[in-house]
Write a protein that holds these residues in place. Structure first.
Motif, PDB file in Angstrom:
ATOM      1  N   MET A 230      -9.207 -50.695  43.882  1.00  0.00           N
ATOM      2  CA  MET A 230      -8.888 -51.457  42.694  1.00  0.00           C
ATOM      3  C   MET A 230     -10.094 -51.479  41.761  1.00  0.00           C
ATOM      4  O   MET A 230     -11.199 -51.803  42.191  1.00  0.00           O
ATOM      5  CB  MET A 230      -8.483 -52.886  43.063  1.00  0.00           C
ATOM      6  CG  MET A 230      -7.256 -52.963  43.949  1.00  0.00           C
ATOM      7  SD  MET A 230      -5.854 -52.049  43.263  1.00  0.00           S
ATOM      8  CE  MET A 230      -5.682 -52.877  41.684  1.00  0.00           C
ATOM      9  N   GLU A 231      -9.874 -51.124  40.509  1.00  0.00           N
ATOM     10  CA  GLU A 231     -10.971 -51.094  39.546  1.00  0.00           C
ATOM     11  C   GLU A 231     -10.643 -51.989  38.362  1.00  0.00           C
ATOM     12  O   GLU A 231      -9.523 -52.016  37.861  1.00  0.00           O
ATOM     13  CB  GLU A 231     -11.236 -49.665  39.078  1.00  0.00           C
ATOM     14  CG  GLU A 231     -11.665 -48.735  40.201  1.00  0.00           C
ATOM     15  CD  GLU A 231     -12.368 -47.501  39.684  1.00  0.00           C
ATOM     16  OE1 GLU A 231     -13.234 -47.640  38.807  1.00  0.00           O
ATOM     17  OE2 GLU A 231     -12.040 -46.403  40.161  1.00  0.00           O
ATOM     18  N   LYS A 232     -11.651 -52.725  37.926  1.00  0.00           N
ATOM     19  CA  LYS A 232     -11.501 -53.636  36.804  1.00  0.00           C
ATOM     20  C   LYS A 232     -11.587 -52.858  35.488  1.00  0.00           C
ATOM     21  O   LYS A 232     -12.484 -52.039  35.293  1.00  0.00           O
ATOM     22  CB  LYS A 232     -12.588 -54.709  36.852  1.00  0.00           C
ATOM     23  CG  LYS A 232     -12.532 -55.718  35.720  1.00  0.00           C
ATOM     24  CD  LYS A 232     -13.665 -56.719  35.865  1.00  0.00           C
ATOM     25  CE  LYS A 232     -13.695 -57.689  34.693  1.00  0.00           C
ATOM     26  NZ  LYS A 232     -14.823 -58.643  34.802  1.00  0.00           N
ATOM     27  N   VAL A 233     -10.646 -53.134  34.585  1.00  0.00           N
ATOM     28  CA  VAL A 233     -10.647 -52.500  33.265  1.00  0.00           C
ATOM     29  C   VAL A 233     -10.687 -53.607  32.218  1.00  0.00           C
ATOM     30  O   VAL A 233      -9.773 -54.429  32.128  1.00  0.00           O
ATOM     31  CB  VAL A 233      -9.393 -51.629  33.044  1.00  0.00           C
ATOM     32  CG1 VAL A 233      -9.420 -51.008  31.649  1.00  0.00           C
ATOM     33  CG2 VAL A 233      -9.293 -50.544  34.098  1.00  0.00           C
ATOM     34  N   ASP A 234     -11.755 -53.666  31.448  1.00  0.00           N
ATOM     35  CA  ASP A 234     -11.862 -54.640  30.368  1.00  0.00           C
ATOM     36  C   ASP A 234     -11.026 -54.187  29.183  1.00  0.00           C
ATOM     37  O   ASP A 234     -11.098 -53.020  28.761  1.00  0.00           O
ATOM     38  CB  ASP A 234     -13.322 -54.801  29.937  1.00  0.00           C
ATOM     39  CG  ASP A 234     -14.171 -55.469  31.002  1.00  0.00           C
ATOM     40  OD1 ASP A 234     -13.660 -56.408  31.645  1.00  0.00           O
ATOM     41  OD2 ASP A 234     -15.323 -55.046  31.204  1.00  0.00           O
ATOM     42  N   PHE A 235     -10.243 -55.100  28.631  1.00  0.00           N
ATOM     43  CA  PHE A 235      -9.412 -54.759  27.470  1.00  0.00           C
ATOM     44  C   PHE A 235     -10.258 -54.183  26.334  1.00  0.00           C
ATOM     45  O   PHE A 235      -9.843 -53.246  25.646  1.00  0.00           O
ATOM     46  CB  PHE A 235      -8.665 -56.000  26.968  1.00  0.00           C
ATOM     47  CG  PHE A 235      -7.635 -56.537  27.933  1.00  0.00           C
ATOM     48  CD1 PHE A 235      -7.092 -55.740  28.925  1.00  0.00           C
ATOM     49  CD2 PHE A 235      -7.207 -57.847  27.826  1.00  0.00           C
ATOM     50  CE1 PHE A 235      -6.136 -56.235  29.808  1.00  0.00           C
ATOM     51  CE2 PHE A 235      -6.246 -58.353  28.694  1.00  0.00           C
ATOM     52  CZ  PHE A 235      -5.721 -57.543  29.690  1.00  0.00           C
ATOM     53  N   ALA A 236     -11.448 -54.755  26.146  1.00  0.00           N
ATOM     54  CA  ALA A 236     -12.297 -54.344  25.027  1.00  0.00           C
ATOM     55  C   ALA A 236     -12.772 -52.903  25.153  1.00  0.00           C
ATOM     56  O   ALA A 236     -13.164 -52.284  24.155  1.00  0.00           O
ATOM     57  CB  ALA A 236     -13.500 -55.278  24.903  1.00  0.00           C
ATOM     58  N   GLU A 237     -12.751 -52.344  26.380  1.00  0.00           N
ATOM     59  CA  GLU A 237     -13.216 -50.974  26.581  1.00  0.00           C
ATOM     60  C   GLU A 237     -12.100 -49.937  26.429  1.00  0.00           C
ATOM     61  O   GLU A 237     -12.371 -48.733  26.379  1.00  0.00           O
ATOM     62  CB  GLU A 237     -13.849 -50.839  27.971  1.00  0.00           C
ATOM     63  CG  GLU A 237     -15.146 -51.623  28.121  1.00  0.00           C
ATOM     64  CD  GLU A 237     -15.761 -51.450  29.491  1.00  0.00           C
ATOM     65  OE1 GLU A 237     -15.119 -50.810  30.360  1.00  0.00           O
ATOM     66  OE2 GLU A 237     -16.882 -51.953  29.707  1.00  0.00           O
ATOM     67  N   ILE A 238     -10.858 -50.392  26.354  1.00  0.00           N
ATOM     68  CA  ILE A 238      -9.740 -49.455  26.213  1.00  0.00           C
ATOM     69  C   ILE A 238      -9.689 -48.933  24.784  1.00  0.00           C
ATOM     70  O   ILE A 238      -9.700 -49.702  23.824  1.00  0.00           O
ATOM     71  CB  ILE A 238      -8.408 -50.136  26.570  1.00  0.00           C
ATOM     72  CG1 ILE A 238      -8.407 -50.597  28.026  1.00  0.00           C
ATOM     73  CG2 ILE A 238      -7.237 -49.177  26.328  1.00  0.00           C
ATOM     74  CD1 ILE A 238      -7.181 -51.385  28.428  1.00  0.00           C
ATOM     75  N   ARG A 239      -9.620 -47.620  24.643  1.00  0.00           N
ATOM     76  CA  ARG A 239      -9.509 -46.996  23.316  1.00  0.00           C
ATOM     77  C   ARG A 239      -8.044 -46.767  22.959  1.00  0.00           C
ATOM     78  O   ARG A 239      -7.586 -47.163  21.901  1.00  0.00           O
ATOM     79  CB  ARG A 239     -10.294 -45.684  23.293  1.00  0.00           C
ATOM     80  CG  ARG A 239     -11.799 -45.895  23.523  1.00  0.00           C
ATOM     81  CD  ARG A 239     -12.530 -44.598  23.847  1.00  0.00           C
ATOM     82  NE  ARG A 239     -12.504 -43.691  22.735  1.00  0.00           N
ATOM     83  CZ  ARG A 239     -12.099 -42.416  22.813  1.00  0.00           C
ATOM     84  NH1 ARG A 239     -11.690 -41.921  23.977  1.00  0.00           N
ATOM     85  NH2 ARG A 239     -12.112 -41.641  21.765  1.00  0.00           N
ATOM     86  N   TYR A 240      -7.318 -46.125  23.851  1.00  0.00           N
ATOM     87  CA  TYR A 240      -5.878 -45.920  23.627  1.00  0.00           C
ATOM     88  C   TYR A 240      -5.221 -45.566  24.956  1.00  0.00           C
ATOM     89  O   TYR A 240      -5.894 -45.280  25.958  1.00  0.00           O
ATOM     90  CB  TYR A 240      -5.618 -44.825  22.592  1.00  0.00           C
ATOM     91  CG  TYR A 240      -6.098 -43.439  22.973  1.00  0.00           C
ATOM     92  CD1 TYR A 240      -5.255 -42.529  23.621  1.00  0.00           C
ATOM     93  CD2 TYR A 240      -7.389 -43.027  22.667  1.00  0.00           C
ATOM     94  CE1 TYR A 240      -5.696 -41.267  23.970  1.00  0.00           C
ATOM     95  CE2 TYR A 240      -7.847 -41.770  23.014  1.00  0.00           C
ATOM     96  CZ  TYR A 240      -6.990 -40.889  23.657  1.00  0.00           C
ATOM     97  OH  TYR A 240      -7.428 -39.630  24.012  1.00  0.00           O
ATOM     98  N   LEU A 241      -3.883 -45.608  24.975  1.00  0.00           N
ATOM     99  CA  LEU A 241      -3.107 -45.274  26.155  1.00  0.00           C
ATOM    100  C   LEU A 241      -2.083 -44.212  25.789  1.00  0.00           C
ATOM    101  O   LEU A 241      -1.529 -44.224  24.689  1.00  0.00           O
ATOM    102  CB  LEU A 241      -2.380 -46.508  26.705  1.00  0.00           C
ATOM    103  CG  LEU A 241      -3.239 -47.717  27.100  1.00  0.00           C
ATOM    104  CD1 LEU A 241      -3.435 -48.658  25.911  1.00  0.00           C
ATOM    105  CD2 LEU A 241      -2.609 -48.487  28.248  1.00  0.00           C
ATOM    106  N   GLU A 242      -1.838 -43.310  26.727  1.00  0.00           N
ATOM    107  CA  GLU A 242      -0.878 -42.229  26.494  1.00  0.00           C
ATOM    108  C   GLU A 242       0.166 -42.206  27.606  1.00  0.00           C
ATOM    109  O   GLU A 242      -0.161 -42.234  28.787  1.00  0.00           O
ATOM    110  CB  GLU A 242      -1.595 -40.881  26.445  1.00  0.00           C
ATOM    111  CG  GLU A 242      -0.663 -39.715  26.175  1.00  0.00           C
ATOM    112  CD  GLU A 242      -1.394 -38.386  26.101  1.00  0.00           C
ATOM    113  OE1 GLU A 242      -0.750 -37.366  25.781  1.00  0.00           O
ATOM    114  OE2 GLU A 242      -2.621 -38.369  26.371  1.00  0.00           O
ATOM    115  N   SER A 243       1.433 -42.167  27.211  1.00  0.00           N
ATOM    116  CA  SER A 243       2.525 -42.141  28.178  1.00  0.00           C
ATOM    117  C   SER A 243       2.652 -40.763  28.809  1.00  0.00           C
ATOM    118  O   SER A 243       2.580 -39.741  28.126  1.00  0.00           O
ATOM    119  CB  SER A 243       3.840 -42.519  27.493  1.00  0.00           C
ATOM    120  OG  SER A 243       4.931 -42.360  28.378  1.00  0.00           O
ATOM    121  N   MET A 244       2.860 -40.750  30.124  1.00  0.00           N
ATOM    122  CA  MET A 244       3.074 -39.509  30.866  1.00  0.00           C
ATOM    123  C   MET A 244       4.282 -39.706  31.782  1.00  0.00           C
ATOM    124  O   MET A 244       4.203 -39.658  32.983  1.00  0.00           O
ATOM    125  CB  MET A 244       1.815 -39.166  31.675  1.00  0.00           C
ATOM    126  CG  MET A 244       0.561 -39.025  30.826  1.00  0.00           C
ATOM    127  SD  MET A 244      -0.972 -38.984  31.821  1.00  0.00           S
ATOM    128  CE  MET A 244      -0.726 -37.457  32.735  1.00  0.00           C
TER     129      MET A 244
END
Length: 240
Positions: free
Chosen positions: A149-163
């Protein structure tokens, strides 16, 4: 923030599986596990519980009957082998409905949904602050990557791509691929910062570098704006 959990299930394998799943998430704490609704009702009177993982088909008192009796309810995630109880479960304010057997990824999605709701309710209930400090809200979630399990900060997300059945999360540090749909991710991320701009893309509005015509530039990635998302995006852009 940590969240206390209670499991209610009359099947030992199900209790064991949920206990293992909960142990993988550092922000969850299991306070009790019960094999019937009567034990669970007593446990709720002794322990403060944020998340209740509740089976439906149990002897003496079903999970749905137990829910009807509770005056104060934690966030409830129903766990059952029977799909036909979903409508009644949601009518009793269940947060999510997991059909056995369910994967860890599906479990994690339900937990993220519930904890986000808890944070939102606490933010709404908090009294106005007299100073300039901002209210504390959920600013991250956990994703499963490379068997951990890895923590992902919202502020570090640039974009998301559907696959299709997966979503690629591009952050400032690395890329994660999770077994979820874009619709599910859209519910979990705060709408104040994240917006769907295309059937296949969701962006962090804070990461936009420029917009030219129907193209958004985030780093070296050009993302097209879908026709059905165009008006909402440009209306939001004027508010930033």
């Amino acid at each position: 923030m940590n969240y206390s959990c209670l499991i209610v299930d009359d099947e030992r394998p199900a209790l064991k599986l949920l206990t293992a799943y909960i142990s993988k998430l550092p922000h969850l704490k299991l306070v009790a596990s019960c094999e019937n609704a009567l034990e669970a009702t007593a446990a709720l009177g002794k322990e403060q519980v944020d998340l209740l993982f509740l089976d439906i088909q149990m002897p003496e008192l079903t999970g749905l009957e137990m829910l009807k009796l509770l005056r104060i309810k934690p966030k409830v995630i129903l766990t059952t082998a029977y799909r036909e109880f979903a409508v009644e479960g949601f009518s009793l304010d269940a947060t999510d409905y997991l059909v056995k057997p369910f994967s860890f990824e599906r479990f994690l999605q339900a937990v993220n949904k519930a904890t986000n709701q808890i944070q939102l309710e606490k933010t709404k209930a908090a009294p106005p602050q007299s100073d300039s400090k901002e209210e504390v809200t959920q600013d991250h979630f956990f994703v499963r990557s490379n068997h951990k399990m890895e923590k992902v900060d919202f502020a570090e997300i640039r974009y998301l791509e559907s696959m299709r059945e997966y979503v690629a999360i591009y952050t400032t540090k690395r890329k994660f691929v999770v077994h979820q749909t874009m619709n599910q991710m859209e519910k979990e991320l705060p709408s104040t910062n994240f917006m769907r701009v295309h059937r296949s893309f969701m962006i962090n509005l804070d990461k936009i570098e420029s917009v030219m015509g129907n193209m958004i530039l985030i780093g070296d990635q050009k993302i097209g704006i879908g026709a059905s998302y165009k008006k909402r995006f440009f209306d939001q852009l004027r508010l930033l």
